[in-house]
Enzyme design. Structure first.
Site, PDB file in Angstrom:
ATOM      1  N   ASP A   1      -1.341  -9.860   6.813  1.00 25.82           N
ATOM      2  CA  ASP A   1      -2.400  -9.545   7.763  1.00 25.82           C
ATOM      3  C   ASP A   1      -3.698 -10.214   7.328  1.00 25.82           C
ATOM      4  OD1 ASP A   1      -4.321  -6.924   6.784  1.00 25.82           O
ATOM      5  OD2 ASP A   1      -2.548  -7.400   5.597  1.00 25.82           O
TER       6      ASP A   1
ATOM      7  N   SER B   1      -4.949  -5.267   1.992  1.00 22.35           N
ATOM      8  CA  SER B   1      -4.156  -6.150   2.826  1.00 22.35           C
ATOM      9  C   SER B   1      -2.701  -5.955   2.419  1.00 22.35           C
ATOM     10  CB  SER B   1      -4.557  -7.616   2.660  1.00 22.35           C
ATOM     11  OG  SER B   1      -3.976  -8.376   3.691  1.00 22.35           O
ATOM     12  N   THR B   2      -1.807  -6.515   3.202  1.00 22.56           N
ATOM     13  CA  THR B   2      -0.377  -6.440   2.897  1.00 22.56           C
ATOM     14  C   THR B   2       0.258  -7.789   3.192  1.00 22.56           C
ATOM     15  OG1 THR B   2      -0.337  -4.091   3.491  1.00 22.56           O
ATOM     16  CG2 THR B   2       1.775  -5.227   3.408  1.00 22.56           C
ATOM     17  N   VAL B   3       1.110  -8.249   2.283  1.00 22.40           N
ATOM     18  CA  VAL B   3       1.887  -9.469   2.482  1.00 22.40           C
ATOM     19  C   VAL B   3       3.347  -9.155   2.219  1.00 22.40           C
ATOM     20  CG1 VAL B   3      -0.026 -11.037   1.941  1.00 22.40           C
ATOM     21  CG2 VAL B   3       1.510 -10.298   0.116  1.00 22.40           C
TER      22      VAL B   3
ATOM     23  N   THR C   1      -4.456  -2.278   5.994  1.00 22.16           N
ATOM     24  CA  THR C   1      -3.639  -3.337   6.582  1.00 22.16           C
ATOM     25  C   THR C   1      -4.022  -3.511   8.044  1.00 22.16           C
ATOM     26  OG1 THR C   1      -1.794  -2.806   5.110  1.00 22.16           O
ATOM     27  CG2 THR C   1      -1.272  -4.113   7.057  1.00 22.16           C
TER      28      THR C   1
END
Length: 184
Positions: free
Chosen positions: A18, A2-4, A163
């Protein structure tokens, strides 16, 4: 994974992330929220056990508020750092500082805390951070910062299989309005 991402600007602070969860090369979920709303403070997390991290941080936030009242950015970052160390999490936190100004902190898996204007964690962090740096305007409005954060996640989703395209955001406005979380 995931990406933040996190963006701080004149309009406030935006966190975005996401919803995709990938483990061992397989999609495990397309609906896991990585952006968390604790009312007057928000967080975005990437780790193997997001649910465990959220439970721990939520309990710590409730306990802090019961014992001490309002939660400011440095105290919130310390709570997130303790949980990050326990869960091997990378966390972005948004809260007001002692002066009431929205602030962004990055918390590494070892519990170290850094004050940032732009930050990204996760499998698409390099691509997302590049997009943030290319488009960041320190004087931007909160809406512009949210659009930039969403675009950074979208760019990461195009280039990183870990992502996803569905994005959640948390906004902490520079004005005294309550924070708002929105989905894109």
């Amino acid at each position: 994974m995931s990406t933040v991402v996190g963006v701080a600007c004149a309009g406030g602070v935006v966190l975005a992330g996401d919803r995709l969860v990938v483990a061992d090369g397989r999609v495990r979920s397309r609906s896991r929220r990585h952006v968390l709303d604790f009312g007057s403070v928000g967080a975005a997390v990437v780790c193997g056990d997001v649910e465990g991290f959220v439970d721990r941080l939520d309990a710590d936030v409730r306990s802090y508020r019961t014992e001490r009242g309002d939660l400011r950015v440095d105290a919130f970052a310390r709570l997130a750092a303790d949980a990050a160390d326990a869960f091997g999490a990378s966390v972005l936190v948004a809260a007001r500082d002692a002066d009431g100004t929205p602030a962004l902190r990055s918390v590494a898996p070892d519990g170290s805390v850094t004050e940032d204007r732009l930050a990204a964690f996760g499998s698409g962090a390099a691509v997302a951070l590049g997009g943030l740096e290319a488009g960041h305007d320190p004087e931007a409005s909160l809406d512009d910062a949210a659009a930039l954060a969403g675009d950074a996640i979208a760019a990461a989703a195009e280039r990183d299989a870990g992502t996803g395209a569905d994005v959640d955001t948390y906004r902490l406005s520079a004005c005294s309005d309550p924070p708002a979380r929105a989905s894109r």
